[in-house]
Design an enzyme around this catalytic site. Sequence first.
Site, PDB file in Angstrom:
ATOM      1  N   GLU A 109      -4.465  11.481  -3.162  1.00  0.00           N
ATOM      2  CA  GLU A 109      -4.254  12.416  -4.309  1.00  0.00           C
ATOM      3  C   GLU A 109      -5.019  13.525  -4.481  1.00  0.00           C
ATOM      4  O   GLU A 109      -5.141  14.022  -5.599  1.00  0.00           O
ATOM      5  CB  GLU A 109      -4.512  11.138  -5.524  1.00  0.00           C
ATOM      6  N   ASN A 136      -1.345   2.976  -9.353  1.00  0.00           N
ATOM      7  CA  ASN A 136      -0.489   2.162  -8.248  1.00  0.00           C
ATOM      8  C   ASN A 136      -0.709   0.532  -8.813  1.00  0.00           C
ATOM      9  O   ASN A 136       0.291  -0.071  -8.236  1.00  0.00           O
ATOM     10  CB  ASN A 136      -1.347   2.659  -7.134  1.00  0.00           C
ATOM     11  N   ASP A 182      -7.787  16.640  -7.790  1.00  0.00           N
ATOM     12  CA  ASP A 182      -7.616  15.294  -7.621  1.00  0.00           C
ATOM     13  C   ASP A 182      -7.056  14.543  -8.815  1.00  0.00           C
ATOM     14  O   ASP A 182      -7.445  14.952 -10.018  1.00  0.00           O
ATOM     15  CB  ASP A 182      -9.073  14.748  -7.105  1.00  0.00           C
ATOM     16  N   ASP A 210       4.064   7.077  -5.645  1.00  0.00           N
ATOM     17  CA  ASP A 210       4.655   8.225  -5.161  1.00  0.00           C
ATOM     18  C   ASP A 210       5.325   9.151  -6.036  1.00  0.00           C
ATOM     19  O   ASP A 210       5.422  10.327  -5.755  1.00  0.00           O
ATOM     20  CB  ASP A 210       5.639   7.308  -4.126  1.00  0.00           C
ATOM     21  N   HIS A 232       3.222   1.062  -6.208  1.00  0.00           N
ATOM     22  CA  HIS A 232       3.241   2.183  -5.213  1.00  0.00           C
ATOM     23  C   HIS A 232       4.195   3.075  -5.360  1.00  0.00           C
ATOM     24  O   HIS A 232       4.086   4.550  -5.205  1.00  0.00           O
ATOM     25  CB  HIS A 232       2.887   1.922  -3.697  1.00  0.00           C
TER      26      HIS A 232
END
Length: 309
Positions: free
Chosen positions: A220, A185, A177, A194, A190
């Site tokens: 994630e 973010n 993770d 990404d 965002h």
Amino acid sequence: MKLLIAEDDLTSRTMLAAVTRKWGYEPIAVEDGEAAWQVMQEDEAPRLLLLDWEMPKLDGLALCQRIRQQQSSNPPFIILLTARCETGDIVAGLDAGANDYIAKPFENAELQARLQVGRRMLTLQQELLGAKDALAFQATHDALTGLLNRGAVMQVLEKEMARAIRLSQPLCIGLCDIDYFKRINDAHGHPAGDAVLQEVTKRIVGALRPYDQVGRYGGEEFLILLNAKQDQAQNLLERIRRAMADTPIVIEQAKLEVTISCGATLFVPPEDKRGGDALLTIADAALYESKAAGRNCTVFSPPPFAAHP
């Protein structure tokens, strides 16, 4: 486009090769059905075929039947060439697997038109096959990272567990993770998040062996499946962790210190009777421990018995 011409008459074969070459085809001319069959076994075999019915060794009808017996998602387009023009003969040729039928003697214009039909059909067939493959990929892969999606990687987990049982080999189930992903973010937007997911994916894949499996488990989080003993699995997960921690990720000239936390356990058949859900629960608990321990680390939850040496 390659064009296979099977014609036992030398003059006709030479003429067909010459005229079809002028039309832009790449003719491969052979003298009988057996030679044509051998050509069809080669890599990148022609998909457009012009076959004479009457040939030695293997006639056009039998060759059609043999070709159609092969399972293929991209079958060839077959035009049967013959002096037989009775309705029963035409039906027999089409029943044998021919897509089209030209009766001798014929006009070159007719032959050219029928070849063009075959070419168009093969193009459409290839486009449909490509669309089918694209849909299959979309159904099993995550659009952002290109990894297996959750449903697909869970199916792989079941298969890998069955394989481990069959071979009595250990299987590592790891969950990784990205640490503080929400902060990325919130601070950078965002699109930057990404881009981080894509770069993390690239580094995970680069750190794994060709036969290891990885999928986007959700958000994630990544599920990693390793056919390895515990020490090997720990080394691989540590390699992944270092691949993130050692080099910042550059997003629009900003250097982001991105780390990951990993939790893992080992499935060791035949003693191990735990199912996939139970193993994932244990790996998730180990991941939680790695977060509680300060993140950017790997916690390995050993199996309740010794692994095979």
